[in-house]
Each structure stands twice: as C-alpha cells, then as structure tokens.
Scaffold this active site. Structure first.
Site, mmCIF file in Angstrom:
data_model
loop_
_atom_site.group_PDB
_atom_site.id
_atom_site.type_symbol
_atom_site.label_atom_id
_atom_site.label_comp_id
_atom_site.label_asym_id
_atom_site.label_seq_id
_atom_site.Cartn_x
_atom_site.Cartn_y
_atom_site.Cartn_z
ATOM 1 N N ARG A 103 44.345 53.112 46.894
ATOM 2 C CA ARG A 103 44.392 51.832 47.614
ATOM 3 C C ARG A 103 44.875 52.156 49.018
ATOM 4 N NH1 ARG A 103 46.806 46.053 45.766
ATOM 5 N NH2 ARG A 103 44.794 46.161 44.727
ATOM 6 N N HIS A 130 36.899 45.577 47.852
ATOM 7 C CA HIS A 130 37.691 45.568 46.610
ATOM 8 C C HIS A 130 36.716 45.502 45.425
ATOM 9 C CE1 HIS A 130 41.055 45.360 44.086
ATOM 10 N NE2 HIS A 130 41.579 44.196 44.396
ATOM 11 N N GLN A 133 37.760 44.551 41.726
ATOM 12 C CA GLN A 133 38.005 43.115 41.603
ATOM 13 C C GLN A 133 36.687 42.362 41.392
ATOM 14 O OE1 GLN A 133 41.188 41.451 41.827
ATOM 15 N NE2 GLN A 133 39.868 39.914 40.898
ATOM 16 N N ASP A 222 41.117 33.313 48.065
ATOM 17 C CA ASP A 222 42.007 34.476 48.177
ATOM 18 C C ASP A 222 42.991 34.166 49.297
ATOM 19 O OD1 ASP A 222 43.165 37.031 48.115
ATOM 20 O OD2 ASP A 222 41.534 37.991 49.226
ATOM 21 N N CYS A 262 41.692 36.054 43.027
ATOM 22 C CA CYS A 262 41.938 37.448 42.621
ATOM 23 C C CYS A 262 43.419 37.705 42.385
ATOM 24 C CB CYS A 262 41.383 38.394 43.668
ATOM 25 S SG CYS A 262 42.122 38.157 45.298
ATOM 26 N N ARG A 290 40.436 42.756 34.762
ATOM 27 C CA ARG A 290 40.598 43.990 35.541
ATOM 28 C C ARG A 290 40.788 45.160 34.568
ATOM 29 N NH1 ARG A 290 42.409 43.887 40.774
ATOM 30 N NH2 ARG A 290 41.998 46.110 40.571
HETATM 31 N N1 CP Z 1 44.016 41.411 42.657
HETATM 32 C C1 CP Z 1 44.690 42.556 42.914
HETATM 33 O O1 CP Z 1 44.126 43.591 43.288
HETATM 34 O O2 CP Z 1 46.027 42.463 42.695
HETATM 35 P P1 CP Z 1 47.133 43.561 43.077
HETATM 36 O O3 CP Z 1 47.186 43.604 44.585
HETATM 37 O O4 CP Z 1 48.399 43.064 42.469
HETATM 38 O O5 CP Z 1 46.694 44.883 42.522
HETATM 39 N N1 NVA Z 2 42.536 40.162 50.383
HETATM 40 C C1 NVA Z 2 43.764 40.567 49.720
HETATM 41 C C2 NVA Z 2 43.487 40.900 48.302
HETATM 42 C C3 NVA Z 2 44.695 41.260 47.479
HETATM 43 C C4 NVA Z 2 44.359 41.690 46.103
HETATM 44 C C5 NVA Z 2 44.386 41.723 50.472
HETATM 45 O O1 NVA Z 2 43.663 42.626 50.895
HETATM 46 O O2 NVA Z 2 45.606 41.724 50.636
#
Ligand code: CP
Ligand code: NVA
Length: 303
Positions: A103, A130, A133, A222, A262, A290
């Site tokens: 990530r 993502h 997701q 989101d 999400c 997930r």
């Molecule tokens: N939706 C999602 O990716 O959540 P986290 O940021 O908690 O992993």
């Molecule tokens: N758009 C958000 C998604 C979190 C899972 C971010 O990137 O922070």
C-alpha cells in the site's frame, strides 16, 4: 497472471474466474472447510499508509490458506525506496517470500516493485487505484443483486482511487456507473476514456447527485479526504458539502437501493449515520468480501 496491480491488466474471463474461486472458497470456509494451498508460503505486506481491512483481511487470508504474513511498516525498513532502491528491495524480498503486497502513495512504487520482483506483487491501494476493493465490491453486488451485468452504480463523491478501480471493474463486467462529483474532483478524462473503450458508455459523469441516484441499484460513496490529502481537508469538506449521501438523497432513489462504502466512513461528512445504519446499507458485507476475494487472489497468484 504474475501481479495484481490494475483491473485493466486482466480479461473479463480472468476476473470472472477470480469471482468463481472467491465464492467457492467463501462457501468452503463458511462450512468449516480448509484449503492449504499456501502451506509454508509467506507474504510480505508493506504499508506506507494506515489500514484496518486490508491489513487484517490479507493476514487472515494467508493464515486460512496455511501460510503466514509479515507486516512491515516503512519506518522498520527505512522507507520504501529511501534506505535502498525499490528494485533492490524487490529482488531481496523475492529471495525470502512468495509474494509481496504493498500500500503506497505513488502508484509507480507498486509498478516498480512488480517489475523487479520475481514473486507476485499485489496492489493494496495506491493514490491512483484500489483494485482489491473494486473486486470485493463487485462480488458484493453480485451477491445482493443476483447479477452483475446491467447493474447501475451511482458513485457520489470524489473521483479518486476507489472510483477509478470501480469504473474499470464496471466496464470489464458489464455494469454501468454514473459518477457525481463537484467540479475539480471528477475522475480524470483518460480513465473515463479507457473504461468506455473497454465497454462503450459504461461510465458517465455528472455534477448532480440527485440525477445520479435516480434508477440506480447501488449508491456508493467514499471519504472526501483520502490518505495523503489531509492538508486539503478544510477546502474539501466545503467543496463536497452538497455531495453527502443522506436520507434526502436516499429518498430520491429506489426504495431497495443498496448503499456501499469501502470504509473507513466519516459519518456526518460523506455519509450520515442514519444512512450508514439503514437497512439499505451493505457495507459490512462489502468489508467481509475483502477477505473472500483476497483468499482467492492469493491462491491464484501464489500457489
Ligand atoms: N477499504 C480499505 O481499504 O480499508 P483499510 O484502509 O482499512 O484497509
Ligand atoms: N480513497 C480512500 C480509500 C480508503 C480505503 C483513500 O485513499 O484514503
């Protein structure tokens, strides 16, 4: 299929195979069964940003499949691409583990890891995409709507990483998506063009949330402030004010419309507590999926 970085790298058939595997493994685990395809294998999980769902669900998925996972904070290793180059990290990790999940802020970081790693690399969210997701989301849509083809999603909010991956998934799988965003926050034109090239007229943009939710099967939202955008918070809260998913917006949609998010949700901003807690909300099924999708993904890539 070596890596999982972007939904567009896969054919519709490959994506459908992943859903079939996800559903089969979900059934197996719900009935107390076990699949040990990844016995003895290890996944390295690199996180430049916080995570609840992604971190825990990947770790559980590895354990479910008989393997293990190592969580790595950037500070433990002197940062990704800081203490040493990304290409050296990728090659060293490939000598120890059977898969890398990352990530990151920059999307180019996961691309570079994948280029130099001899083991599969999974995109666990970048500023750009993502994909895990979006795949869990489509699985959830299928379970709740009984189909995917022709399902209409109204995405209300920021044209961000989540919206972009979902738009690619929609185009690949025959769904329609309308994205309602304020000016300056729309999904970029190139991503829309790519999605509509996969399937003509699958993605449409509007600045009117009310128009977007009419006749939709799903309303998706989101956060207005993604990880890394904290400095823009005050401006964003103001710019997105009219894009809240609240009971007024819900009243314009079909009574059986499903609400997706999400997570994490910032209640009182992009979604009200009332809507998040309503019987229309399927966001915890979405979060659960997930795990089911990622089990299938890990098995496919690493066994
Ligand atoms: N939706 C999602 O990716 O959540 P986290 O940021 O908690 O992993
Ligand atoms: N758009 C958000 C998604 C979190 C899972 C971010 O990137 O922070």
């Amino acid at each position: 299929m070596k890596d999982f970085l972007c939904i567009n790298d896969f054919s519709t058939e490959q994506l459908k195979d992943l859903f079939t595997e996800s559903s089969e493994l979900k059934k197996l685990y719900k009935s107390g069964g076990k699949d040990s395809s990844l016995a003895g294998k290890t996944l390295a999980m690199l996180f430049e940003k916080p995570s609840l769902r992604t971190r825990i669900s990947f770790q559980v998925a590895m354990a479910d499949l008989g393997g293990s996972a190592i969580y790595v904070k950037p500070e433990d290793i002197g940062g990704i691409g800081k203490r040493e180059s990304i290409k050296d990290m990728a090659r060293v990790l490939s000598r120890y583990v059977s898969g890398i999940m990352a990530r990151t802020f920059e999307h180019s970081t996961v691309v570079e890891l994948a280029k130099f790693a001899e083991v599969p690399v999974i995109n666990a969210l970048t500023d750009w995409l993502h994909p895990c997701q979006a795949m869990a989301d489509v699985l959830t849509v299928y379970e709740h709507c009984g189909r995917v083809e022709g399902v209409k999603i109204a995405f209300v909010g920021d044209g961000n990483n989540v919206a972009r991956s979902l738009s690619f998934a929609c185009a690949k799988l025959g769904m329609k998506m309308v994205i309602a965003s304020p000016a300056g926050y729309q999904l970029d034109a190139e991503s829309i063009r790519k999605a509509n090239q996969i399937s003509a007229e699958s993605i449409r943009q509007t600045s009117d949330p009310a128009q977007a939710v009419l006749d939709s099967d799903i309303i998706y939202t989101d956060t207005w402030v993604s990880m890394g955008q904290e400095d823009e918070k005050q401006k964003r809260l103001k710019d997105f004010e009219a894009f809240q998913v609240n009971s007024k917006l819900l009243s314009l949609a079909r009574p059986d419309v499903k609400i997706m998010h999400c997570l994490p949700a910032y209640r009182g901003y992009e979604i009200t507590d009332e809507v998040a807690e309503s019987s229309n909300s399927i966001m915890f099924d979405q979060a659960e999926n997930r795990l089911h999708f990622q089990r299938a993904l890990l098995k496919k890539l690493m066994s």
